[in-house]
Every structure is written in structure tokens, then in C-alpha cells.
Motif scaffolding. Structure first.
Motif, mmCIF file in Angstrom:
data_model
loop_
_atom_site.group_PDB
_atom_site.id
_atom_site.type_symbol
_atom_site.label_atom_id
_atom_site.label_comp_id
_atom_site.label_asym_id
_atom_site.label_seq_id
_atom_site.Cartn_x
_atom_site.Cartn_y
_atom_site.Cartn_z
ATOM 1 N N LEU A 105 0.807 -1.216 0.000
ATOM 2 C CA LEU A 105 0.000 0.000 0.000
ATOM 3 C C LEU A 105 0.847 1.278 0.000
ATOM 4 N N PHE A 106 1.686 1.451 1.040
ATOM 5 C CA PHE A 106 2.490 2.680 1.119
ATOM 6 C C PHE A 106 3.585 2.516 2.179
ATOM 7 N N ASP A 107 4.570 3.389 2.104
ATOM 8 C CA ASP A 107 5.582 3.503 3.154
ATOM 9 C C ASP A 107 5.056 4.432 4.247
ATOM 10 N N MET A 108 5.575 4.245 5.470
ATOM 11 C CA MET A 108 5.100 5.056 6.590
ATOM 12 C C MET A 108 6.190 5.168 7.649
ATOM 13 N N SER A 109 6.257 6.325 8.287
ATOM 14 C CA SER A 109 7.115 6.490 9.460
ATOM 15 C C SER A 109 6.230 6.520 10.711
#
Length: 217
Positions: A105-109
Motif C-alpha cells: 500500500l504505502f511507506d510510513m514512518s
């Protein structure tokens, strides 16, 4: 009558040497056990997290390396006030229910901003400790179309520090990191008394194992 100064020079040197040895020994002990007032600890480690369940499947948040720092100010012999920053960069994927397929889905911090208490239980070279903090967790997707989330959170954990000198120590720690989602709130009054009821919980259980070097001043 003979005085102290009329005794042999050898005996006088013996007394002088003994007194000097006591002074040096006491100074050494004071230096060994002097408690420093400020401690700064950069650390690295490994961050683990549970998945987030939805009606259609699970959001899978990957385990990954993390890093951060702790800033401690001593307020008593065994108590510090601790400021904590903890960050990991990870990927979020979706595992659809009843299927084995996993879609990226996506990268996240994920960032934790915390403040709380750090308690040492010993005063020697080996110092077990426990820490508890409160603050906020910032979930920041690296996709501008997805909103960020800022949630209340707390941490709890412990570990051990080994002091090589009075100014440098190795710090090993495990820690639970728990974001809290408030689902509802209400204010009620009765017979002149009022109260606030807040309900909430957590959908994620996160924890990490870290190692760092503590610098004391």
C-alpha cells in the motif's frame, strides 16, 4: 617530654604516607560513585508491531529497524525525568481476508514523542532500571493522498545499564509502545458533582529492543 615532631623522620613519613593514602582513596571512591546529573543516550534497535484488523482483512505493518534518543535529568538518587524520541520507517501492506495475497500500500514512518520517569534500582556498575512515559505517536504515510494520524500513547519497559566509567555506559532495553485511540467521551452531572467519561483502547501492540551508549555529565 618528646613531641610528635621530635620523633624519628621515618615514623613521621609513615604517618604522612598513611594520611595521604586515606585522602587519595576517599577521593577515588567519591569519583567512582559520584552520580551525574544529565544523561544522553542515542540508540538503535529493532521495532516489532502487531497487524491492524479491518472488516476486509489485515493491514500488515512490517517489522523494521528503529532509532532515537533519550535525554534524562536526575531529580533524586534513583529517579530521572526522561524525554524520549523513537522512530521507525516501515511499509504497510494489505492482506485480504480468506486470501493469501498481500498487496503493498504505502511507506510510513512511526514516531514516538514521550516524557516520563526513569528509575534506577542499583548504584554500582550494573544498574537495572525501569521506565514509563506518556506522550504522542505520529503515523506519517509517505503518500500525500493519505492523512497522517497523531494519537495519544504511552510506553513501559526496562533494561540494564553497565557503566564503563562514571561518564560512559552501555544501555540495553526492551519497551512496549502502545498508541491509544479514544472512541467516545461524555460529561455527566449529578447532585452538584460532574465528571468526564472517556472510553478508548488500542488496536496495535508495538514493542522494541534497543541498544545505546549513555553519556553522563
Amino acid at each position: 617530654m618528646s613531641s610528635f615532631y621530635s620523633q624519628s623522620p621515618y615514623k613521621f613519613n609513615y604517618y604522612y604516607s598513611t594520611l595521604l593514602s586515606i585522602i587519595v582513596f576517599n577521593a577515588f571512591c567519591f569519583a567512582q560513585f559520584k552520580q551525574q546529573e544529565i544523561e544522553v543516550t542515542p540508540f538503535v534497535g529493532y521495532f516489532l508491531t502487531s497487524n491492524l484488523s479491518t472488516l476486509d482483512g489485515d493491514l500488515v505493518i512490517d517489522h523494521n529497524f528503529n532509532y532515537g534518543g533519550a535525554f534524562d535529568v536526575r531529580v533524586s538518587d534513583d529517579l530521572f525525568i526522561e524525554l524520549l524520541y523513537n522512530r521507525t520507517d516501515t511499509e504497510v501492506r494489505f492482506k485480504q481476508e480468506y486470501f493469501d495475497t498481500v498487496k503493498y500500500l504505502f511507506d510510513m514512518s512511526i514516531e514516538y514523542f514521550q516524557a516520563g520517569a526513569h528509575i534506577e534500582t542499583e548504584t554500582g556498575n550494573f544498574r537495572p532500571f525501569a521506565a514509563f512515559t506518556l506522550g504522542a505517536t505520529y503515523f506519517k504515510p509517505k503518500d500525500d493522498d493519505i492523512n497522517s494520524e497523531l494519537e495519544f500513547s504511552f510506553t513501559a519497559g526496562g533494561g540494564i545499564k553497565y557503566y564503563f566509567t562514571q561518564n560512559i555506559a552501555a544501555r540495553l532495553q526492551w519497551r512496549f509502545l502502545i498508541p491509544v485511540y479514544f472512541s467516545s467521551a461524555a460529561i455527566f452531572c449529578s447532585d452538584g458533582y460532574c465528571g468526564i467519561f472517556i472510553s478508548g483502547g488500542t488496536y496495535l501492540l508495538q514493542y522494541d529492543l534497543t541498544a545505546g551508549i549513555a553519556f553522563s555529565f
